[in-house]
Design a protein around this motif. Structure first.
Motif, PDB file in Angstrom:
ATOM      1  N   THR A   1      18.885  -3.644  48.904  1.00  0.00           N
ATOM      2  CA  THR A   1      18.298  -4.656  48.027  1.00  0.00           C
ATOM      3  C   THR A   1      19.353  -5.272  47.124  1.00  0.00           C
ATOM      4  OG1 THR A   1      16.228  -3.373  47.980  1.00  0.00           O
ATOM      5  CG2 THR A   1      16.502  -5.075  46.292  1.00  0.00           C
ATOM      6  N   PHE A   2      19.248  -6.598  46.941  1.00  0.00           N
ATOM      7  CA  PHE A   2      20.062  -7.331  45.978  1.00  0.00           C
ATOM      8  C   PHE A   2      19.142  -8.223  45.152  1.00  0.00           C
ATOM      9  CE2 PHE A   2      22.741  -6.491  49.631  1.00  0.00           C
ATOM     10  CZ  PHE A   2      23.894  -5.975  49.051  1.00  0.00           C
ATOM     11  N   GLY A   3      19.322  -8.213  43.839  1.00  0.00           N
ATOM     12  CA  GLY A   3      18.440  -9.019  43.006  1.00  0.00           C
ATOM     13  C   GLY A   3      18.970  -9.172  41.596  1.00  0.00           C
ATOM     14  N   ALA A   4      18.103  -9.674  40.736  1.00  0.00           N
ATOM     15  CA  ALA A   4      18.451  -9.864  39.327  1.00  0.00           C
ATOM     16  C   ALA A   4      17.178  -9.806  38.505  1.00  0.00           C
ATOM     17  CB  ALA A   4      19.170 -11.191  39.104  1.00  0.00           C
ATOM     18  N   SER A   5      17.333  -9.360  37.255  1.00  0.00           N
ATOM     19  CA  SER A   5      16.209  -9.318  36.328  1.00  0.00           C
ATOM     20  C   SER A   5      16.543 -10.155  35.097  1.00  0.00           C
ATOM     21  CB  SER A   5      15.884  -7.880  35.915  1.00  0.00           C
ATOM     22  OG  SER A   5      16.974  -7.298  35.225  1.00  0.00           O
ATOM     23  N   TYR A   6      15.471 -10.660  34.464  1.00  0.00           N
ATOM     24  CA  TYR A   6      15.663 -11.519  33.293  1.00  0.00           C
ATOM     25  C   TYR A   6      14.542 -11.242  32.299  1.00  0.00           C
ATOM     26  CZ  TYR A   6      16.688 -15.666  30.495  1.00  0.00           C
ATOM     27  OH  TYR A   6      17.023 -16.506  29.463  1.00  0.00           O
ATOM     28  N   PRO A   7      14.864 -10.883  31.059  1.00  0.00           N
ATOM     29  CA  PRO A   7      13.812 -10.622  30.063  1.00  0.00           C
ATOM     30  C   PRO A   7      13.237 -11.925  29.515  1.00  0.00           C
ATOM     31  CG  PRO A   7      15.978 -10.284  29.087  1.00  0.00           C
ATOM     32  CD  PRO A   7      16.211 -10.587  30.534  1.00  0.00           C
ATOM     33  N   LEU A   8      11.941 -12.105  29.677  1.00  0.00           N
ATOM     34  CA  LEU A   8      11.277 -13.282  29.120  1.00  0.00           C
ATOM     35  C   LEU A   8      11.015 -13.110  27.625  1.00  0.00           C
ATOM     36  CD1 LEU A   8       8.722 -13.992  31.987  1.00  0.00           C
ATOM     37  CD2 LEU A   8      11.009 -14.956  31.670  1.00  0.00           C
ATOM     38  N   SER A   9      10.935 -11.845  27.194  1.00  0.00           N
ATOM     39  CA  SER A   9      10.793 -11.504  25.780  1.00  0.00           C
ATOM     40  C   SER A   9      11.252 -10.065  25.623  1.00  0.00           C
ATOM     41  CB  SER A   9       9.333 -11.678  25.326  1.00  0.00           C
ATOM     42  OG  SER A   9       8.512 -10.687  25.908  1.00  0.00           O
TER      43      SER A   9
END
Length: 204
Positions: A163-171
């Motif tokens: 798996t390859f991915g990314a996460s991003y905090p919306l808050s």
């Protein structure tokens, strides 16, 4: 043999290979709540589409309880209720029990994790080992990640996932993740899966 039949015969291995591949869409919504300094309760709702993301494959619900042993180590137990859809869209209900042993280590802007999971479903036991790495990019909340997981069943390697991915905090409490995953079965007629995944997690 005419020209058309010869061309079809020539490319038949590639056509058969194409039939053994599938693109799927996996989505998940997660809720988690920290009960105290050592115990965390989590609930996940997942939905998966198969056949080039045109047919329902599975709808499942997870509930788990994680216990923090010390700074790097934690353990968890959980249950999954599964609705599997066959090609006639008939539903088969499955139940899964699982237990995890987790290890986490931070080094500068890197975070490394290892999760060892034992699961039991339909009287079949599976041992899963997943290694993950996450990198915190300087001056941005975007965090790329990768992981590799192997599945052992009946004392042999059953399949693997990369798996390859990314996460991003919306808050501060809400996190969005997007990933691409390849899943390959070993010594099986099951298709090779190319998976696009979307996750939404709320920690309250």
């Amino acid at each position: 043999m005419n020209k058309s039949s010869f061309i079809l015969l020539l490319f038949s291995p590639f056509l058969l290979l194409a039939q053994e591949q599938d693109f799927q869409l996996w989505t998940k919504f997660g809720l988690s709540h920290t009960l105290n300094k050592t115990v965390k309760l989590s609930f996940d709702q997942g939905y998966r589409l198969r056949e080039n993301a045109t047919l329902s494959d599975a709808l499942f619900s997870n509930i788990s309880l994680r216990y923090k042993i010390n700074k790097p180590w934690s353990a968890a137990v959980g249950y999954r209720y599964i609705n599997d859809f066959d090609y006639a869209m008939q539903i088969e209900t499955e139940h899964r029990l699982f237990t995890d042993l987790n290890y986490r280590k931070k080094h500068k802007r890197w975070e490394f994790k290892n999760r060892l999971r034992y699961q039991l479903q339909s009287e079949v036991s599976t041992l899963r080992d997943k290694v993950s790495a996450t990198y915190n990019i300087r001056k941005t909340p975007l965090e790329p990640f990768t992981n590799f997981e192997v599945f052992y069943r009946k004392h042999s390697l059953n399949k693997w996932r990369c798996t390859f991915g990314a996460s991003y905090p919306l808050s501060n409490d809400i996190n969005l993740s997007l990933y691409y995953r390849l899943q390959q079965f070993i010594n099986s007629n099951s298709p090779q899966l190319y998976i696009l995944g979307v996750g939404f997690d709320y920690d309250f």
